[in-house]
Structures are given as structure tokens and as C-alpha cells.
Write a protein that holds these residues in place. Sequence first.
Motif, PDB file in Angstrom:
ATOM      1  N   ALA A  37     -11.318 -11.209   2.147  1.00 15.39           N
ATOM      2  CA  ALA A  37     -10.535 -11.235   0.907  1.00 15.39           C
ATOM      3  C   ALA A  37      -9.101 -11.670   1.205  1.00 15.39           C
ATOM      4  CB  ALA A  37     -10.551  -9.861   0.246  1.00 15.39           C
ATOM      5  N   ALA A  38      -8.525 -11.137   2.264  1.00 17.80           N
ATOM      6  CA  ALA A  38      -7.165 -11.526   2.647  1.00 17.80           C
ATOM      7  C   ALA A  38      -7.116 -12.989   3.066  1.00 17.80           C
ATOM      8  CB  ALA A  38      -6.666 -10.629   3.777  1.00 17.80           C
ATOM      9  N   LEU A  39      -8.150 -13.461   3.726  1.00 13.49           N
ATOM     10  CA  LEU A  39      -8.231 -14.864   4.132  1.00 13.49           C
ATOM     11  C   LEU A  39      -8.199 -15.776   2.907  1.00 13.49           C
ATOM     12  CD1 LEU A  39      -8.810 -17.184   6.165  1.00 13.49           C
ATOM     13  CD2 LEU A  39     -11.238 -16.666   5.880  1.00 13.49           C
ATOM     14  N   LEU A  40      -8.983 -15.426   1.895  1.00 18.26           N
ATOM     15  CA  LEU A  40      -8.992 -16.239   0.678  1.00 18.26           C
ATOM     16  C   LEU A  40      -7.617 -16.273   0.021  1.00 18.26           C
ATOM     17  CD1 LEU A  40     -12.424 -15.174  -0.859  1.00 18.26           C
ATOM     18  CD2 LEU A  40     -11.853 -17.338   0.273  1.00 18.26           C
ATOM     19  N   LEU A  41      -6.957 -15.126  -0.043  1.00 20.04           N
ATOM     20  CA  LEU A  41      -5.611 -15.082  -0.621  1.00 20.04           C
ATOM     21  C   LEU A  41      -4.624 -15.892   0.211  1.00 20.04           C
ATOM     22  CD1 LEU A  41      -5.327 -11.380  -1.810  1.00 20.04           C
ATOM     23  CD2 LEU A  41      -5.446 -13.435  -3.236  1.00 20.04           C
ATOM     24  N   SER A  42      -4.746 -15.847   1.539  1.00 23.55           N
ATOM     25  CA  SER A  42      -3.820 -16.599   2.396  1.00 23.55           C
ATOM     26  C   SER A  42      -4.026 -18.105   2.234  1.00 23.55           C
ATOM     27  CB  SER A  42      -3.986 -16.191   3.858  1.00 23.55           C
ATOM     28  OG  SER A  42      -5.209 -16.659   4.383  1.00 23.55           O
ATOM     29  N   MET A  43      -5.267 -18.502   1.944  1.00 28.96           N
ATOM     30  CA  MET A  43      -5.557 -19.929   1.778  1.00 28.96           C
ATOM     31  C   MET A  43      -4.960 -20.494   0.490  1.00 28.96           C
ATOM     32  SD  MET A  43      -9.439 -19.992   3.291  1.00 28.96           S
ATOM     33  CE  MET A  43      -9.766 -21.676   2.888  1.00 28.96           C
ATOM     34  N   ILE A  44      -4.740 -19.623  -0.501  1.00 28.50           N
ATOM     35  CA  ILE A  44      -4.121 -20.114  -1.738  1.00 28.50           C
ATOM     36  C   ILE A  44      -2.612 -19.860  -1.748  1.00 28.50           C
ATOM     37  CG2 ILE A  44      -6.238 -19.935  -3.088  1.00 28.50           C
ATOM     38  CD1 ILE A  44      -5.051 -17.372  -4.354  1.00 28.50           C
ATOM     39  N   GLY A  45      -2.097 -19.371  -0.621  1.00 29.36           N
ATOM     40  CA  GLY A  45      -0.650 -19.212  -0.478  1.00 29.36           C
ATOM     41  C   GLY A  45      -0.071 -17.912  -0.989  1.00 29.36           C
ATOM     42  N   ALA A  46      -0.879 -16.884  -1.136  1.00 28.08           N
ATOM     43  CA  ALA A  46      -0.385 -15.582  -1.594  1.00 28.08           C
ATOM     44  C   ALA A  46       0.543 -14.982  -0.539  1.00 28.08           C
ATOM     45  CB  ALA A  46      -1.552 -14.643  -1.863  1.00 28.08           C
ATOM     46  N   PRO A  47       1.503 -14.177  -0.968  1.00 30.11           N
ATOM     47  CA  PRO A  47       2.411 -13.536  -0.012  1.00 30.11           C
ATOM     48  C   PRO A  47       1.652 -12.631   0.976  1.00 30.11           C
ATOM     49  CG  PRO A  47       3.156 -13.182  -2.285  1.00 30.11           C
ATOM     50  CD  PRO A  47       1.818 -13.824  -2.352  1.00 30.11           C
ATOM     51  N   VAL A  48       2.215 -12.478   2.161  1.00 32.50           N
ATOM     52  CA  VAL A  48       1.583 -11.686   3.211  1.00 32.50           C
ATOM     53  C   VAL A  48       1.366 -10.240   2.752  1.00 32.50           C
ATOM     54  CG1 VAL A  48       1.831 -10.797   5.567  1.00 32.50           C
ATOM     55  CG2 VAL A  48       2.470 -13.149   5.044  1.00 32.50           C
ATOM     56  N   LEU A  49       2.317  -9.690   2.045  1.00 28.83           N
ATOM     57  CA  LEU A  49       2.192  -8.321   1.558  1.00 28.83           C
ATOM     58  C   LEU A  49       0.974  -8.173   0.636  1.00 28.83           C
ATOM     59  CD1 LEU A  49       3.481  -5.550   1.728  1.00 28.83           C
ATOM     60  CD2 LEU A  49       4.871  -6.137  -0.243  1.00 28.83           C
ATOM     61  N   LEU A  50       0.731  -9.152  -0.216  1.00 26.32           N
ATOM     62  CA  LEU A  50      -0.428  -9.130  -1.093  1.00 26.32           C
ATOM     63  C   LEU A  50      -1.723  -9.262  -0.276  1.00 26.32           C
ATOM     64  CD1 LEU A  50      -1.592  -9.050  -3.955  1.00 26.32           C
ATOM     65  CD2 LEU A  50      -1.316 -11.535  -4.053  1.00 26.32           C
ATOM     66  N   GLN A  51      -1.684 -10.065   0.766  1.00 25.15           N
ATOM     67  CA  GLN A  51      -2.841 -10.233   1.643  1.00 25.15           C
ATOM     68  C   GLN A  51      -3.204  -8.910   2.318  1.00 25.15           C
ATOM     69  OE1 GLN A  51      -2.231 -13.553   4.363  1.00 25.15           O
ATOM     70  NE2 GLN A  51      -1.010 -14.598   2.784  1.00 25.15           N
ATOM     71  N   VAL A  52      -2.183  -8.235   2.833  1.00 28.67           N
ATOM     72  CA  VAL A  52      -2.410  -6.951   3.505  1.00 28.67           C
ATOM     73  C   VAL A  52      -2.930  -5.920   2.500  1.00 28.67           C
ATOM     74  CG1 VAL A  52      -1.281  -5.035   4.711  1.00 28.67           C
ATOM     75  CG2 VAL A  52      -0.729  -7.403   5.324  1.00 28.67           C
ATOM     76  N   ALA A  53      -2.343  -5.913   1.299  1.00 28.76           N
ATOM     77  CA  ALA A  53      -2.800  -4.982   0.261  1.00 28.76           C
ATOM     78  C   ALA A  53      -4.260  -5.265  -0.103  1.00 28.76           C
ATOM     79  CB  ALA A  53      -1.906  -5.086  -0.971  1.00 28.76           C
ATOM     80  N   ALA A  54      -4.612  -6.531  -0.237  1.00 25.19           N
ATOM     81  CA  ALA A  54      -6.001  -6.900  -0.562  1.00 25.19           C
ATOM     82  C   ALA A  54      -6.937  -6.473   0.569  1.00 25.19           C
ATOM     83  CB  ALA A  54      -6.104  -8.403  -0.801  1.00 25.19           C
ATOM     84  N   PHE A  55      -6.510  -6.665   1.811  1.00 24.68           N
ATOM     85  CA  PHE A  55      -7.308  -6.244   2.962  1.00 24.68           C
ATOM     86  C   PHE A  55      -7.617  -4.754   2.869  1.00 24.68           C
ATOM     87  CE2 PHE A  55      -7.176  -4.250   7.204  1.00 24.68           C
ATOM     88  CZ  PHE A  55      -8.341  -4.775   7.743  1.00 24.68           C
ATOM     89  N   LEU A  56      -6.590  -3.950   2.612  1.00 17.62           N
ATOM     90  CA  LEU A  56      -6.763  -2.501   2.540  1.00 17.62           C
ATOM     91  C   LEU A  56      -7.615  -2.079   1.343  1.00 17.62           C
ATOM     92  CD1 LEU A  56      -3.162  -1.380   3.546  1.00 17.62           C
ATOM     93  CD2 LEU A  56      -5.223  -1.290   4.941  1.00 17.62           C
ATOM     94  N   VAL A  57      -7.318  -2.639   0.176  1.00 16.27           N
ATOM     95  CA  VAL A  57      -8.035  -2.252  -1.040  1.00 16.27           C
ATOM     96  C   VAL A  57      -9.506  -2.649  -0.958  1.00 16.27           C
ATOM     97  CG1 VAL A  57      -8.234  -2.721  -3.525  1.00 16.27           C
ATOM     98  CG2 VAL A  57      -6.007  -2.232  -2.527  1.00 16.27           C
ATOM     99  N   VAL A  58      -9.779  -3.878  -0.544  1.00 11.94           N
ATOM    100  CA  VAL A  58     -11.174  -4.332  -0.458  1.00 11.94           C
ATOM    101  C   VAL A  58     -11.918  -3.549   0.615  1.00 11.94           C
ATOM    102  CG1 VAL A  58     -12.667  -6.297   0.118  1.00 11.94           C
ATOM    103  CG2 VAL A  58     -10.729  -6.598  -1.442  1.00 11.94           C
ATOM    104  N   SER A  59     -11.286  -3.291   1.758  1.00 12.52           N
ATOM    105  CA  SER A  59     -11.945  -2.525   2.824  1.00 12.52           C
ATOM    106  C   SER A  59     -12.342  -1.144   2.342  1.00 12.52           C
ATOM    107  CB  SER A  59     -11.022  -2.395   4.041  1.00 12.52           C
ATOM    108  OG  SER A  59     -10.773  -3.643   4.624  1.00 12.52           O
ATOM    109  N   VAL A  60     -11.434  -0.459   1.679  1.00 16.05           N
ATOM    110  CA  VAL A  60     -11.718   0.889   1.174  1.00 16.05           C
ATOM    111  C   VAL A  60     -12.772   0.835   0.068  1.00 16.05           C
ATOM    112  CG1 VAL A  60     -10.729   2.858  -0.073  1.00 16.05           C
ATOM    113  CG2 VAL A  60      -9.496   1.852   1.860  1.00 16.05           C
TER     114      VAL A  60
END
Length: 149
Positions: A37-60
Motif C-alpha cells: 500500500a505504501a509502495l502504491l502511494l509512493s509511486m503516485i508521489g504521496a508524502p512520506v508521512l502518508l506512506q508510513v501512515a498507510a503502511f501502519l494502517v493497512v498492516s494493522v
Amino acid sequence: MEMSMPLVWLAVAIVFSVIELATMGLVTIWFAAGALAALLLSMIGAPVLLQVAAFLVVSVAVLLVVRPLAAKYVNGKAKKTNIDAIIGRRLVVKKEIDNLKGTGKIDMDGTTWMAASTIDNIIIPEGTTVRVVKVSGAKLIVEREDLNL
């Protein structure tokens, strides 16, 4: 740093996937999903903080949704083996069980086992139905079925 984030998330997903394949115990698959999920967000240029948040939220979220289902359908179908398969079995006494005299035998699947009662001062007569509660070496520790009603 922003340009390398897709590679970082791809590496994280691969590492967690390899660990999961090595363990086959549903240990890290949640983090692999979060990394994707974080990879997909990083590919569209989302901020790193949003990527990390997505990583945590999707993992949980994946952990909370998938783990109970996997435990129910995968672990629930595991067949008991060895000692685990013996505990709880109902068997019939072949030779009177008397802990004080050291006597007692039970037939189980064509073999004869030594048997002892969970209670020392009772005698379990031949033909009585018992339940295996423990295995101690080559001896089955049993209790009478009719006492557990």
C-alpha cells in the motif's frame, strides 16, 4: 529521498514476503500488505508521512481482518498427532486399574498400554469407560467417564 521511496517500500515488501514464505506461519504477511500500500502511494508521489501512515494502517487492518479468519480455517483443520491425539480419547479398561497395586491396562488401536488413575485411592474395574487426561512415558493417566457427568 522522495525518489527512492518506491524502492524502499518494494524492498520492505520483498523482505516481509520472504520471511513469510520461510516461516509459513502468518507472521509477517500483514506488513508485506502494508508495504505494498505504501509502495502504491509512493509511486503516485504521496508524502512520506502518508506512506508510513498507510503502511501502519493497512498492516494493522489486514492483521485484524485476516488473522482470525486464517486461524479459524487453517489452524482449525490441523489434525492432532502423537500425544495430542491420545489426550481426551475414551477407552475401555482391559485390566483393573489400581494405582496402589500398580495394575491397569487399556487397549488402544490394537496395542495394550499400562494405565493409572488420576486418583490413587480408587479402583477402576475392567470394562469401565475412561478418558485419557495425560500420557506419562508409556503409561496412560485416565479418569472415569462416569465421574465427570
